[in-house]
Design a protein around this motif. Structure first.
Motif: not given
Length: 453
Positions: A414-415, A419-421, A450-453
């Motif tokens: 997941p996005s 971002r976290w990693e 990051i924008l669509e999923r």
């Protein structure tokens, strides 16, 4: 179950924003995760931490030109990930005139307009191109021609729309020559020589930076100009920056981004350089190949440097030929969807005829392949296939599937995990002088992630 942590995604990736919102809801899985998130949030919210800027590979330039609305997508990716540097593919073609190679940049006016727009938006643009074949001495002239074409292009741009450098992606490990240890060493030297030559041309004619890509594992030592050192160290002596491709989907652990990148960050610091740490976001494809029972490394090398030296590594379909060394024997294969003509040509060049071989020998080779796949290789499930005939010679084929390697790309995550990693990577290296920032491969895939999923 811990309560969800509500925070603005832009805060956790280090942009320094202090707003808290419910834009992103991240479910914590452990006490460790909870404390890490809280710590990172407090650092960002209560101090003016300046995380390194990030870079983005952008290969689909022609699509960006044809569809202006994608510029808005690029700006959204920039805002989400704090992208500043863009490795922008410059479409081109080559012309051979009187044995001289000339590179023609395609849609030059559109590229110039795109660069001016990108510069106005605060991006630093690096002209991007590269083919694995450019690492071969006979094709080095193509890389030089592209470099000179970009230098000429840069000189014609107004100051407000300039480019910052040239960045080449030349990956010799994708060539069939790389399967031979002897030819692999020659490829390393050729790669070092190529990047040194291009750096000389660029620095003699401009103030542009010159950078290149290299996988994190390319630490083999080679002798070059009287010095024996790892390939990456030889490259550092010649380029201004490197993007080290550390394709993993997690920051921590023995096989995580931090561990694999540490050596490169330390080397960059030692040499007064800066490194990008590259991560992958595209969906990886794993397919089945049909291989020909191969030759000894010595005979394979003789074929590649002799009668089969002009055999391309790429088929007409665009697929690359695969070559693997298994205990001194090198087998060459093509995707199972390739044409029979391609397979027959491979067999004639690189296959070992089984006319004078018994079934026991073939079975022994298959057993070696099975052992290698289980313990060493990036392939799996070898099995005997059909016997083919080429000009009266018979060749045994077998099938192998590319092994599905986990934890390489962020695509399946997941996005929020992405971002976290990557925030962990920036947090760990942000104070290191050798770390320029994270580089994301590439625009098409990460925008969807990051924008669509």
């Amino acid at each position: 179950m811990f309560p969800a942590l509500l925070c603005d995604a832009k805060s956790v990736i280090g942009r320094g924003d202090k707003e808290i919102s419910t834009a992103t809801i991240i479910q914590l899985k452990s006490v460790k995760d909870m404390y890490a998130w809280v710590f990172l949030f407090l650092v960002v919210a209560n101090s003016a931490v300046a995380f390194p800027h990030r870079a983005l590979w952008l290969w689909n330039t022609e699509e960006l030109i044809a569809r202006p609305e994608l510029r808005d997508t690029l700006l959204r990716v920039r805002d989400e990930l704090d992208i500043q540097d863009v490795f922008l593919n410059f479409p081109h073609r080559f012309e051979l005139r009187e044995n001289r190679i000339r590179c023609v940049l395609l849609q030059e006016d559109s590229i110039a307009a795109l660069v001016r727009w990108a510069s106005a938006q605060g991006f630093r643009i690096f002209a991007l191109a590269g083919e694995p074949e450019w690492a071969l001495p006979k094709f080095a002239g193509y890389a030089e021609a592209f470099t000179r074409a970009v230098l000429q292009f840069a000189q014609q741009l107004p100051h407000a729309g300039t480019i910052s450098g040239i960045h080449l992606d030349v990956e010799p490990h994708l060539l069939i020559q790389f399967a031979s240890p002897v030819l692999r060493t020659q490829l390393y030297r050729s790669k070092i020589r190529l990047h040194g030559r291009l750096a000389e041309i660029i620095h003699a004619n401009s103030t542009l930076e010159y950078g290149a890509d290299i996988p994190f594992w390319m630490h083999d030592s080679v002798s070059f100009d009287g010095k024996r050192a790892p390939v990456v160290e030889h490259l550092w002596q010649r380029v201004d920056h490197l993007s080290v491709l550390v394709y993993r989907d997690h920051a921590e652990g023995p096989n995580g981004i931090l561990k694999l990148a540490e050596r490169h960050v330390a080397m960059a610091e030692k040499l007064g350089k800066q490194v990008y740490i590259g991560v992958e976001t595209q969906e990886l494809q794993f397919r089945e190949f049909q291989f020909i029972l191969g030759k000894s490394e010595r005979n394979y090398r003789a074929a590649l440097t002799g009668s089969c030296r002009d055999v391309p590594s790429v088929l007409n379909s665009g697929d690359r030929i695969a070559a693997v060394e298994v205990f001194g024997t090198i087998h060459v294969g093509v995707p199972t969807m390739a044409s029979q003509d391609d397979l027959l040509r491979i067999a004639e060049c690189f296959g070992r005829s089984i006319n004078d071989l018994d079934a026991k020998y073939v079975r022994e080779e298959l057993d070696k392949l099975s052992f290698w796949c289980r313990h060493l290789g990036e392939w799996e499930n070898p099995e005997l296939d059909v016997v083919i005939d080429r000009k009266g010679k018979r060749f045994q084929t077998f099938l192998m599937r590319q092994k599905v390697l986990p934890h390489i790309s962020f695509w399946e995550e997941p996005s929020t995990h992405f971002r976290w990693e990557v925030a962990k990577v920036d947090s760990a290296f942000s104070e290191r002088s050798g770390y320029r920032g994270l580089a994301v491969h590439d625009f098409r895939w990460v925008s969807y992630l990051i924008l669509e999923r």
